[in-house]
Design an enzyme around this catalytic site. Structure first.
Site, PDB file in Angstrom:
ATOM      1  N   ASP A 280       4.738  -6.013 -13.357  1.00  0.00           N
ATOM      2  CA  ASP A 280       3.847  -6.289 -12.230  1.00  0.00           C
ATOM      3  C   ASP A 280       4.708  -6.696 -11.018  1.00  0.00           C
ATOM      4  OD1 ASP A 280       1.241  -7.234 -10.953  1.00  0.00           O
ATOM      5  OD2 ASP A 280       2.444  -9.056 -10.953  1.00  0.00           O
ATOM      6  N   GLY A 281       4.372  -6.156  -9.855  1.00  0.00           N
ATOM      7  CA  GLY A 281       5.186  -6.386  -8.664  1.00  0.00           C
ATOM      8  C   GLY A 281       5.302  -7.853  -8.282  1.00  0.00           C
TER       9      GLY A 281
ATOM     10  N   HIS B 274       7.564   4.316   6.102  1.00  0.00           N
ATOM     11  CA  HIS B 274       8.958   4.665   5.811  1.00  0.00           C
ATOM     12  C   HIS B 274       9.832   4.604   7.066  1.00  0.00           C
ATOM     13  CE1 HIS B 274       7.264   6.768   2.011  1.00  0.00           C
ATOM     14  NE2 HIS B 274       7.458   5.472   1.816  1.00  0.00           N
TER      15      HIS B 274
ATOM     16  N   HIS C 139       6.182  -2.488  -5.504  1.00  0.00           N
ATOM     17  CA  HIS C 139       5.250  -1.450  -5.970  1.00  0.00           C
ATOM     18  C   HIS C 139       5.908  -0.110  -5.622  1.00  0.00           C
ATOM     19  CE1 HIS C 139       2.800  -5.042  -5.504  1.00  0.00           C
ATOM     20  NE2 HIS C 139       1.887  -4.510  -6.285  1.00  0.00           N
TER      21      HIS C 139
ATOM     22  N   GLU D 192       7.511  -1.246 -11.039  1.00  0.00           N
ATOM     23  CA  GLU D 192       6.363  -0.314 -11.042  1.00  0.00           C
ATOM     24  C   GLU D 192       5.611  -0.552 -12.351  1.00  0.00           C
ATOM     25  OE1 GLU D 192       4.775   2.113  -9.062  1.00  0.00           O
ATOM     26  OE2 GLU D 192       3.502   2.240 -10.821  1.00  0.00           O
TER      27      GLU D 192
ATOM     28  N   ASP E 203       3.975  -3.131  -1.265  1.00  0.00           N
ATOM     29  CA  ASP E 203       3.172  -1.963  -0.889  1.00  0.00           C
ATOM     30  C   ASP E 203       2.174  -1.651  -2.009  1.00  0.00           C
ATOM     31  OD1 ASP E 203       2.301   0.415   0.244  1.00  0.00           O
ATOM     32  OD2 ASP E 203       4.061   1.554  -0.402  1.00  0.00           O
TER      33      ASP E 203
ATOM     34  N   SER F 193       9.422   5.140  -0.828  1.00  0.00           N
ATOM     35  CA  SER F 193      10.207   4.051  -0.236  1.00  0.00           C
ATOM     36  C   SER F 193      11.552   3.835  -0.956  1.00  0.00           C
ATOM     37  CB  SER F 193       9.385   2.761  -0.154  1.00  0.00           C
ATOM     38  OG  SER F 193       8.725   2.491  -1.369  1.00  0.00           O
TER      39      SER F 193
END
Ligand SMILES: C[S@@+](CC[C@H](N)C(=O)[O-])C[C@H]1O[C@@H](n2cnc3c(N)ncnc32)[C@H](O)[C@@H]1O
Length: 278
Positions: A143-144, A18, A41, A118, A164, A100
């Site tokens: 899906d990311g 972060h 993500h 997400e 991430d 994040s």
């Protein structure tokens, strides 16, 4: 898909990630031009450290709890990050912790946008709820990597992506490389931040070698490790790869690493890294 970030929020690797995110975003605010932040993500966006999941592992004690009250002089990105976390909490107490998306949202200007994906159904619902009604934020149950394909290049074309993933699958590094290569072919000027755990050094070396062969853009790699590489069965540290790093980011990172390793690794068992590829 078993991973739930609520068990890990605020731990030392979260803090490192972060703070680097703050440093990158802050570097982009030197121009008024709008930007887009994509978080593939995203997690929950905000975490309540008084909840059962956090209390069970108390992982925040390895990270945010150690530095939240620190009054010493620190690099600007750490100061800014702590300001964000403190603004959500009462003095002397840490209950709310931003993920994040929460960190990024605290910094975005009115002209900026944020796209979050997400996949975990319950976490998606919480994330969506956390940004309900926020016109600058789009939240997708996706899906990311599919999101990356769908949303790059974004409008505006200036900005960054945070990748991430939970690293539950052994193929995660390969998936990152494949999808980042695809994204770069569509959005060459984007900044890509990739987080990875330091658990298995030979696997990381292999990934970085593949990365060097395939990625023909400038990038840097930085790591904050709290334990030696050969400590078994645990998270020894974490790294970030930053493709197309903003100007002078490499000059800011050494002071961040030095401060964090002093405060989070007081016995100095670990190490830090900064590798720059032009
Ligand atoms: C490490 S956590 C993200 C933490 C968040 N970026 C932060 O810093 O606050 C990884 C997240 O990815 C989610 N996830 C797992 N597989 C996914 C996938 N294929 N696509 C998108 N999200 C996924 C998990 O549910 C989890 O919330």
């Amino acid at each position: 898909m078993n991973y739930r970030h609520a068990y890990h929020a605020g731990h030392f690797a979260d803090v490192f990630k972060h703070i680097i995110l703050v440093a990158v975003l802050e570097s982009l605010f030197n121009k008024d031009k709008p930007l887009c932040y994509i978080d593939t993500h995203a997690g929950l966006g905000f975490y309540d450290l008084s909840k059962r999941e956090s209390k069970k592992t108390k992982e925040y004690e390895t990270g945010i709890s150690k530095i939240i009250d620190n009054q010493t002089k620190k690099p600007a990105a750490i100061e800014q990050y702590l300001k964000i976390v403190r603004s959500m909490n009462q003095p002397q107490e840490i209950i709310q912790y931003p993920g994040s998306p929460g960190v990024a949202r605290a910094l975005l200007r009115p002209q900026d946008k944020m796209i979050l994906t997400e996949l975990q159904p319950n976490d998606y619902q919480t994330l969506k709820h956390n940004f309900e009604g926020d016109k600058q934020v789009a939240v997708h149950h996706l899906d990311g990597y599919q999101g990356l394909k769908a949303f790059v290049p974004p409008m505006p074309r200036r900005g960054l992506v945070l990748i991430d993933p939970p690293f539950e699958q052994t193929s995660e590094f390969e998936m990152i490389l494949k999808n980042v290569t695809m994204a770069l072919s569509r959005w060459a000027q984007g900044i890509y931040l990739i987080w990875y755990p330091v658990k298995n050094r030979p696997q990381i070396n292999y990934f970085q070698h593949q990365f060097e062969r395939k990625i023909k853009f400038p990038y840097l790699i930085t790591e904050l490790n709290l334990y030696p590489d050969d400590s078994p069965n645990q998270l020894n540290g974490s790294g970030m790869m930053i493709i197309n790093p903003p100007w002078q980011l490499d000059k800011k990172i050494p002071a961040i690493l030095k401060w964090l390793s002093q405060e989070l690794d007081q016995e100095q068992r670990g190490n830090t890294k900064l590798i720059i590829k032009k």
